[in-house]
Write a protein that holds these residues in place. Structure first.
Motif, PDB file in Angstrom:
ATOM      1  N   CYS A  55      75.529  46.844 -18.741  1.00 41.24           N
ATOM      2  CA  CYS A  55      76.931  46.446 -18.790  1.00 41.24           C
ATOM      3  C   CYS A  55      77.635  46.830 -17.485  1.00 41.24           C
ATOM      4  CB  CYS A  55      77.640  47.114 -19.967  1.00 41.24           C
ATOM      5  SG  CYS A  55      76.831  46.850 -21.562  1.00 41.24           S
ATOM      6  N   GLU A  56      78.816  46.255 -17.281  1.00 34.35           N
ATOM      7  CA  GLU A  56      79.660  46.456 -16.101  1.00 34.35           C
ATOM      8  C   GLU A  56      79.103  45.672 -14.907  1.00 34.35           C
ATOM      9  OE1 GLU A  56      82.630  47.980 -16.300  1.00 34.35           O
ATOM     10  OE2 GLU A  56      82.166  48.297 -18.418  1.00 34.35           O
ATOM     11  N   SER A  57      79.971  44.870 -14.304  1.00 32.07           N
ATOM     12  CA  SER A  57      79.525  43.882 -13.324  1.00 32.07           C
ATOM     13  C   SER A  57      78.796  44.476 -12.124  1.00 32.07           C
ATOM     14  CB  SER A  57      80.722  43.044 -12.852  1.00 32.07           C
ATOM     15  OG  SER A  57      81.701  43.849 -12.213  1.00 32.07           O
ATOM     16  N   LEU A  58      79.352  45.520 -11.510  1.00 29.60           N
ATOM     17  CA  LEU A  58      78.715  46.058 -10.315  1.00 29.60           C
ATOM     18  C   LEU A  58      77.428  46.813 -10.639  1.00 29.60           C
ATOM     19  CD1 LEU A  58      81.770  47.197  -8.159  1.00 29.60           C
ATOM     20  CD2 LEU A  58      80.449  45.082  -8.028  1.00 29.60           C
ATOM     21  N   VAL A  59      77.364  47.387 -11.828  1.00 32.75           N
ATOM     22  CA  VAL A  59      76.107  48.010 -12.279  1.00 32.75           C
ATOM     23  C   VAL A  59      75.035  46.935 -12.418  1.00 32.75           C
ATOM     24  CG1 VAL A  59      74.986  49.314 -14.128  1.00 32.75           C
ATOM     25  CG2 VAL A  59      77.315  49.894 -13.434  1.00 32.75           C
ATOM     26  N   ILE A  60      75.434  45.790 -12.973  1.00 35.74           N
ATOM     27  CA  ILE A  60      74.493  44.674 -13.126  1.00 35.74           C
ATOM     28  C   ILE A  60      74.026  44.177 -11.764  1.00 35.74           C
ATOM     29  CG2 ILE A  60      74.310  42.261 -13.861  1.00 35.74           C
ATOM     30  CD1 ILE A  60      76.179  42.970 -16.202  1.00 35.74           C
ATOM     31  N   VAL A  61      74.959  44.019 -10.828  1.00 34.46           N
ATOM     32  CA  VAL A  61      74.595  43.532  -9.492  1.00 34.46           C
ATOM     33  C   VAL A  61      73.576  44.458  -8.841  1.00 34.46           C
ATOM     34  CG1 VAL A  61      75.439  43.055  -7.168  1.00 34.46           C
ATOM     35  CG2 VAL A  61      76.764  42.295  -9.139  1.00 34.46           C
ATOM     36  N   GLU A  62      73.808  45.757  -8.938  1.00 28.50           N
ATOM     37  CA  GLU A  62      72.886  46.702  -8.321  1.00 28.50           C
ATOM     38  C   GLU A  62      71.531  46.687  -9.028  1.00 28.50           C
ATOM     39  OE1 GLU A  62      73.045  51.119  -6.258  1.00 28.50           O
ATOM     40  OE2 GLU A  62      74.764  50.376  -7.393  1.00 28.50           O
ATOM     41  N   TYR A  63      71.539  46.544 -10.347  1.00 34.41           N
ATOM     42  CA  TYR A  63      70.279  46.457 -11.083  1.00 34.41           C
ATOM     43  C   TYR A  63      69.492  45.225 -10.663  1.00 34.41           C
ATOM     44  CZ  TYR A  63      66.905  45.651 -14.781  1.00 34.41           C
ATOM     45  OH  TYR A  63      65.718  45.410 -15.457  1.00 34.41           O
ATOM     46  N   VAL A  64      70.177  44.095 -10.599  1.00 39.44           N
ATOM     47  CA  VAL A  64      69.510  42.846 -10.207  1.00 39.44           C
ATOM     48  C   VAL A  64      68.900  42.986  -8.819  1.00 39.44           C
ATOM     49  CG1 VAL A  64      69.935  40.429  -9.594  1.00 39.44           C
ATOM     50  CG2 VAL A  64      70.894  41.357 -11.697  1.00 39.44           C
ATOM     51  N   ASP A  65      69.627  43.633  -7.916  1.00 37.65           N
ATOM     52  CA  ASP A  65      69.120  43.808  -6.559  1.00 37.65           C
ATOM     53  C   ASP A  65      67.849  44.642  -6.543  1.00 37.65           C
ATOM     54  OD1 ASP A  65      69.179  43.508  -3.769  1.00 37.65           O
ATOM     55  OD2 ASP A  65      70.301  45.375  -3.505  1.00 37.65           O
ATOM     56  N   GLU A  66      67.788  45.667  -7.378  1.00 36.52           N
ATOM     57  CA  GLU A  66      66.641  46.577  -7.379  1.00 36.52           C
ATOM     58  C   GLU A  66      65.479  46.070  -8.230  1.00 36.52           C
ATOM     59  OE1 GLU A  66      68.228  50.288  -8.675  1.00 36.52           O
ATOM     60  OE2 GLU A  66      69.278  50.697  -6.784  1.00 36.52           O
ATOM     61  N   ALA A  67      65.779  45.289  -9.269  1.00 38.79           N
ATOM     62  CA  ALA A  67      64.745  44.908 -10.234  1.00 38.79           C
ATOM     63  C   ALA A  67      63.983  43.642  -9.844  1.00 38.79           C
ATOM     64  CB  ALA A  67      65.361  44.719 -11.620  1.00 38.79           C
ATOM     65  N   PHE A  68      64.566  42.826  -8.969  1.00 42.76           N
ATOM     66  CA  PHE A  68      63.961  41.533  -8.668  1.00 42.76           C
ATOM     67  C   PHE A  68      63.722  41.372  -7.165  1.00 42.76           C
ATOM     68  CE2 PHE A  68      66.468  40.963 -12.542  1.00 42.76           C
ATOM     69  CZ  PHE A  68      65.499  40.450 -13.411  1.00 42.76           C
ATOM     70  N   ASP A  69      62.707  40.593  -6.859  1.00 42.36           N
ATOM     71  CA  ASP A  69      62.441  40.236  -5.470  1.00 42.36           C
ATOM     72  C   ASP A  69      63.520  39.282  -4.978  1.00 42.36           C
ATOM     73  OD1 ASP A  69      60.097  41.735  -5.478  1.00 42.36           O
ATOM     74  OD2 ASP A  69      58.882  40.042  -6.173  1.00 42.36           O
ATOM     75  N   GLY A  70      63.545  39.092  -3.669  1.00 49.09           N
ATOM     76  CA  GLY A  70      64.530  38.184  -3.095  1.00 49.09           C
ATOM     77  C   GLY A  70      65.345  38.878  -2.022  1.00 49.09           C
ATOM     78  N   PRO A  71      66.269  38.159  -1.408  1.00 50.28           N
ATOM     79  CA  PRO A  71      67.073  38.742  -0.331  1.00 50.28           C
ATOM     80  C   PRO A  71      67.826  39.976  -0.823  1.00 50.28           C
ATOM     81  CG  PRO A  71      67.412  36.366  -0.500  1.00 50.28           C
ATOM     82  CD  PRO A  71      66.633  36.760  -1.702  1.00 50.28           C
ATOM     83  N   PRO A  72      67.784  41.076  -0.079  1.00 50.22           N
ATOM     84  CA  PRO A  72      68.481  42.296  -0.519  1.00 50.22           C
ATOM     85  C   PRO A  72      69.989  42.119  -0.482  1.00 50.22           C
ATOM     86  CG  PRO A  72      67.640  42.562   1.709  1.00 50.22           C
ATOM     87  CD  PRO A  72      67.086  41.258   1.206  1.00 50.22           C
ATOM     88  N   LEU A  73      70.650  42.680  -1.472  1.00 49.25           N
ATOM     89  CA  LEU A  73      72.106  42.647  -1.530  1.00 49.25           C
ATOM     90  C   LEU A  73      72.710  43.931  -0.975  1.00 49.25           C
ATOM     91  CD1 LEU A  73      72.522  41.093  -5.100  1.00 49.25           C
ATOM     92  CD2 LEU A  73      72.438  39.917  -2.885  1.00 49.25           C
ATOM     93  N   MET A  74      71.978  45.019  -1.100  1.00 49.32           N
ATOM     94  CA  MET A  74      72.394  46.315  -0.576  1.00 49.32           C
ATOM     95  C   MET A  74      71.715  46.571   0.772  1.00 49.32           C
ATOM     96  SD  MET A  74      74.447  48.610  -1.947  1.00 49.32           S
ATOM     97  CE  MET A  74      75.086  49.360  -3.444  1.00 49.32           C
ATOM     98  N   PRO A  75      72.389  47.267   1.700  1.00 51.36           N
ATOM     99  CA  PRO A  75      71.717  47.644   2.953  1.00 51.36           C
ATOM    100  C   PRO A  75      70.597  48.640   2.691  1.00 51.36           C
ATOM    101  CG  PRO A  75      73.885  48.669   2.803  1.00 51.36           C
ATOM    102  CD  PRO A  75      73.793  47.723   1.658  1.00 51.36           C
ATOM    103  N   ALA A  76      69.636  48.690   3.625  1.00 57.51           N
ATOM    104  CA  ALA A  76      68.482  49.583   3.453  1.00 57.51           C
ATOM    105  C   ALA A  76      68.845  51.040   3.716  1.00 57.51           C
ATOM    106  CB  ALA A  76      67.351  49.143   4.378  1.00 57.51           C
ATOM    107  N   ASP A  77      69.762  51.283   4.624  1.00 55.23           N
ATOM    108  CA  ASP A  77      70.123  52.645   5.011  1.00 55.23           C
ATOM    109  C   ASP A  77      70.910  53.341   3.898  1.00 55.23           C
ATOM    110  OD1 ASP A  77      70.558  54.801   7.089  1.00 55.23           O
ATOM    111  OD2 ASP A  77      72.631  54.268   6.619  1.00 55.23           O
ATOM    112  N   PRO A  78      70.520  54.553   3.481  1.00 57.95           N
ATOM    113  CA  PRO A  78      71.219  55.255   2.400  1.00 57.95           C
ATOM    114  C   PRO A  78      72.701  55.489   2.677  1.00 57.95           C
ATOM    115  CG  PRO A  78      69.119  56.308   2.838  1.00 57.95           C
ATOM    116  CD  PRO A  78      69.324  55.305   3.935  1.00 57.95           C
ATOM    117  N   LEU A  79      73.044  55.815   3.930  1.00 57.18           N
ATOM    118  CA  LEU A  79      74.446  56.041   4.265  1.00 57.18           C
ATOM    119  C   LEU A  79      75.250  54.748   4.152  1.00 57.18           C
ATOM    120  CD1 LEU A  79      76.534  58.092   5.206  1.00 57.18           C
ATOM    121  CD2 LEU A  79      75.957  57.509   7.577  1.00 57.18           C
ATOM    122  N   ALA A  80      74.651  53.658   4.595  1.00 56.58           N
ATOM    123  CA  ALA A  80      75.331  52.364   4.479  1.00 56.58           C
ATOM    124  C   ALA A  80      75.498  51.970   3.017  1.00 56.58           C
ATOM    125  CB  ALA A  80      74.549  51.293   5.241  1.00 56.58           C
TER     126      ALA A  80
END
Length: 231
Positions: free
Chosen positions: A67-92
């Motif tokens: 639940c919660e839109s941004l939680v879903i977006v981050e989950y989708v980014d981590e759970a599936f292949d494809g273009p990354p939505l989050m930057p690779a650098d932890p600080l970024a």
């Protein structure tokens, strides 16, 4: 994981549902969109989001609901292949999360109050909203089309309500907040965002959305009064 069914509970015209749907499209994840009537919520929605009883809710296979839109977006980014939505650098990544939270708290509240209050309170909210937009605008990389650089990323999705819905709320309220003169970079970003083909596929028709939201003007004003009273 891609072979497991993905279902997204949403509703017409919701900017937060748009976030989740766009993340799935950008990652190339097939999904089933289950449209909810929020005045008559389904038992499935209440079962999968018993805390807030809101959309969006994501189901991925037989895993617990997300639940919660941004939680879903981050989950989708981590759970599936494809273009990354989050930057690779932890600080970024930390910076992106901070500004996404800023959007959902300070910026959204100040813009809502600027739209639906009046008098001195509205004047103060308009000033605060302008300052907050300037802060968000400052996060756009110089010379880049999107917050994510040359491609749409997590922060673009988080700020997406400014790009499509804000203009409609402005028309209903009779208040202009985002102008090319005051925020040329953010204004240009909004046009770039809505012109993106993938984004366009999960944006609600403007006229239909305006017709759906306009009758709720008094409700929006009442929400702003409640927010003001709680300060």
């Amino acid at each position: 994981m891609m072979s497991e069914p993905v279902k997204l509970f949403g509703c017409f015209g919701s900017p937060v549902v748009h976030r989740a749907e766009l993340a799935l499209r950008l990652k190339g994840v097939p999904y089933e969109l289950i449209t909810e009537d929020l005045n008559n919520k389904s038992e499935l929605l209440l079962k999968h989001n018993p805390v807030h009883q809101k959309v969006p809710v994501l189901l991925h296979g037989d895993r617990p609901a997300i639940c919660e839109s941004l939680v879903i977006v981050e989950y989708v980014d981590e759970a599936f292949d494809g273009p990354p939505l989050m930057p690779a650098d932890p600080l970024a990544r930390a910076a992106v999360r901070f500004w996404a939270s800023f959007m959902d708290k300070e910026l959204r509240e100040s813009m809502w109050m600027a739209l639906w209050t009046d008098g001195e309170e509205q004047a103060g909210a308009i000033s605060a909203a302008k300052a907050n937009r300037t802060l968000i605008e400052g996060q756009l990389p110089e010379g880049m089309r999107f917050f994510g650089g040359d491609t749409i990323g997590f922060l673009d999705i988080a700020v997406s309500g400014i790009a499509h819905w804000m203009e409609i709320f402005e028309e209903i309220a009779g208040v202009r907040l985002l102008t090319e003169e005051e925020h040329p970079t953010l204004y240009r970003w909004a046009r770039e965002y809505t012109a993106n083909q993938t984004v366009w596929l999960c944006l609600s028709d403007r006229d239909r959305l305006l017709a759906a939201l306009a009758p709720s003007r008094e409700i929006f004003v009442a929400i702003a009064k409640t927010m003001s009273a709680q300060k």
